[in-house]
Design a protein around this motif. Structure first.
Motif, PDB file in Angstrom:
ATOM      1  N   ILE A 118      94.789  19.675  29.867  1.00  0.00           N
ATOM      2  CA  ILE A 118      95.719  19.483  30.983  1.00  0.00           C
ATOM      3  C   ILE A 118      95.669  18.023  31.405  1.00  0.00           C
ATOM      4  N   ILE A 119      96.849  17.390  31.414  1.00  0.00           N
ATOM      5  CA  ILE A 119      96.957  15.969  31.735  1.00  0.00           C
ATOM      6  C   ILE A 119      97.924  15.803  32.901  1.00  0.00           C
ATOM      7  N   PRO A 120      97.424  15.494  34.088  1.00  0.00           N
ATOM      8  CA  PRO A 120      98.340  15.247  35.206  1.00  0.00           C
ATOM      9  C   PRO A 120      99.218  14.025  34.917  1.00  0.00           C
ATOM     10  N   ASN A 137      96.767  20.266  22.061  1.00  0.00           N
ATOM     11  CA  ASN A 137      98.074  20.246  22.720  1.00  0.00           C
ATOM     12  C   ASN A 137      97.936  19.660  24.125  1.00  0.00           C
ATOM     13  N   PRO A 138      98.586  18.524  24.372  1.00  0.00           N
ATOM     14  CA  PRO A 138      98.572  17.985  25.731  1.00  0.00           C
ATOM     15  C   PRO A 138      99.498  18.800  26.624  1.00  0.00           C
ATOM     16  N   ILE A 139      98.979  19.304  27.709  1.00  0.00           N
ATOM     17  CA  ILE A 139      99.771  20.070  28.669  1.00  0.00           C
ATOM     18  C   ILE A 139     100.007  19.174  29.880  1.00  0.00           C
ATOM     19  N   ILE A 140     101.221  18.694  30.009  1.00  0.00           N
ATOM     20  CA  ILE A 140     101.540  17.739  31.070  1.00  0.00           C
ATOM     21  C   ILE A 140     101.805  18.487  32.367  1.00  0.00           C
ATOM     22  N   LEU A 141     101.060  18.114  33.399  1.00  0.00           N
ATOM     23  CA  LEU A 141     101.165  18.766  34.695  1.00  0.00           C
ATOM     24  C   LEU A 141     101.676  17.754  35.720  1.00  0.00           C
ATOM     25  N   PRO A 142     102.974  17.818  36.060  1.00  0.00           N
ATOM     26  CA  PRO A 142     103.550  16.810  36.960  1.00  0.00           C
ATOM     27  C   PRO A 142     102.915  16.838  38.346  1.00  0.00           C
TER      28      PRO A 142
END
Length: 394
Positions: A118-120, A137-142
């Protein structure tokens, strides 16, 4: 000839690309002001260079242990005790070829195929690419701009799946310059502990904070979070040593050992001379050199922030650390007739010769990153050019 699939999806670093473009225009004779550099504009302090010279004179130019020389590890351990209230032993420390290499090596040893990180966002440009290189898998967390670009525990919990392996926390942040409080970190940490998620805490800008807030390492909050956290840091920003390429990671002994084994087959060791320069940085400092940098950056921030705030269509949260502004330029771009902020940035460079980094590279396409690692005179001229560009295109 076909390239490996792992590199075909990589996106080039937007920060390095804009800096290279600015340098190319300068070589052509244009008066370019580059606001893309992610490094202090000061030379490395003399006492650090003297430490490296002394190492060379003493013949310390050979291979070193893959994880770094023992003296530097001990100096890093002392730094953690003094600055962060954290206790590590030598087996919990690896010295790497910059903090970027520490992150790269970490992801290589903790991620299996399709594991999620998880990548903010906004995020530092290399986080997603490094995760992809490790087949994760980079999970983009806005993170909402209205929440100072910080994620909430609820957001984090909702993003977690059975495949989630780690979350990245970067405080102070590149590109926003904003920081998490101890209470905010503790709340995020509780979620990570609940789901047994590794916390990757990037603390490279910890010495560059310009408010009354103090940097808090999430690993210092509790024994449980200490055991769950890998800290990434280095001397690049704190001691103006970007080109020396010395970073380090600290944390779980098993992970650090795996990182060291991998480094032994990929880089052999960090450059010996640079390690002795870093050793001097941590052991021979006549005072806290970063305090001098903080004073200079704080003055630049105050002056530059006011100038950017005065530009029509630019809205900016004042940063607390690092050396970047991250204003929202969407209104300015629309006012000037551009469909995207990226197009607006390209036109600004072409017409006014001011190089900004588009926020799209950081996962925030409405923003731009402006480094204030330049003199106040250069920053003032850059702001004046941006202001003129916006007014000329209204």
């Amino acid at each position: 000839m076909e390239l490996a699939q792992r590199v075909q999806t990589l996106t080039p670093s937007s920060t390095l690309a804009i800096t290279a473009k600015a340098k190319d225009l300068k070589k052509q004779g244009f008066d370019v002001i580059g606001l893309g550099a992610g490094e202090p504009d000061f030379n490395t302090p003399e006492y650090i260079m003297d430490g490296a010279k002394q190492a060379m004179n003493n013949g310390l130019t050979k291979y070193t242990p893959a994880g770094g020389i023992a003296e530097l590890k001990l100096a890093i351990i002392d730094k953690f005790k003094q600055d962060n209230g954290l206790s590590y032993n030598e087996k919990q420390i690896i010295v790497t070829n910059g903090a970027k290499h520490a992150l790269y090596t970490l992801f290589q040893v903790i991620l299996n195929k399709e594991d999620e990180v998880i990548i903010p966002s906004p995020y530092w440009v290399s986080y997603p690419e490094q995760v992809k290189l490790a087949e994760g898998n980079p999970i983009i967390l806005p993170a909402a701009e209205t929440n100072d670009f910080k994620i909430t525990p609820t957001q984090l919990e909702e993003a977690i799946t059975p495949k989630t392996k780690a979350v990245i926390i970067n405080s102070p942040s590149n590109p926003t310059g904003l920081m998490y409080s101890k209470e905010e970190l503790a709340a995020l940490g509780e979620v990570c502990l609940k789901h047994n998620i590794i916390i990757v805490s990037d603390e490279i800008y910890e010495k560059l904070i310009y408010t009354s807030k103090e940097h808090v390492s999430i690993a210092s909050i509790s024994d449980e979070l200490y055991n769950q956290t890998i800290i990434i840091n280095g001397v690049s920003k704190s001691h103006a040593m970007t080109g020396w390429r010395i970073g380090y990671a600290a944390g779980n002994e098993t992970i650090i050992k795996a990182m060291t084994n991998l480094a032994s087959h990929s880089t052999s060791n960090p450059t010996s001379i640079a390690q002795y320069g870093a050793l001097a940085a941590y052991t021979k400092d006549p005072g806290d050199i970063s305090l001098e940098y903080k004073k200079i950056f704080a003055e630049r921030l105050d002056a530059f922030y006011k100038l950017i705030q005065d530009i029509p269509g630019m809205e900016c949260i004042k940063p607390e650390g690092a050396f970047y502004l991250f204003p929202n330029a969407k209104k300015a771009a629309e006012m000037n007739g551009f469909a995207t902020v990226d197009e607006w940035v390209a036109a600004l460079l072409e017409e006014e010769k001011v190089a900004l980094v588009p926020g799209s590279g950081f996962g925030s396409p409405d923003n731009v990153r402006l480094s204030y690692a330049l003199s106040i005179e250069e920053l003032t001229e850059a702001a004046n050019r941006i202001h003129r560009f916006v007014l000329n295109h209204k």
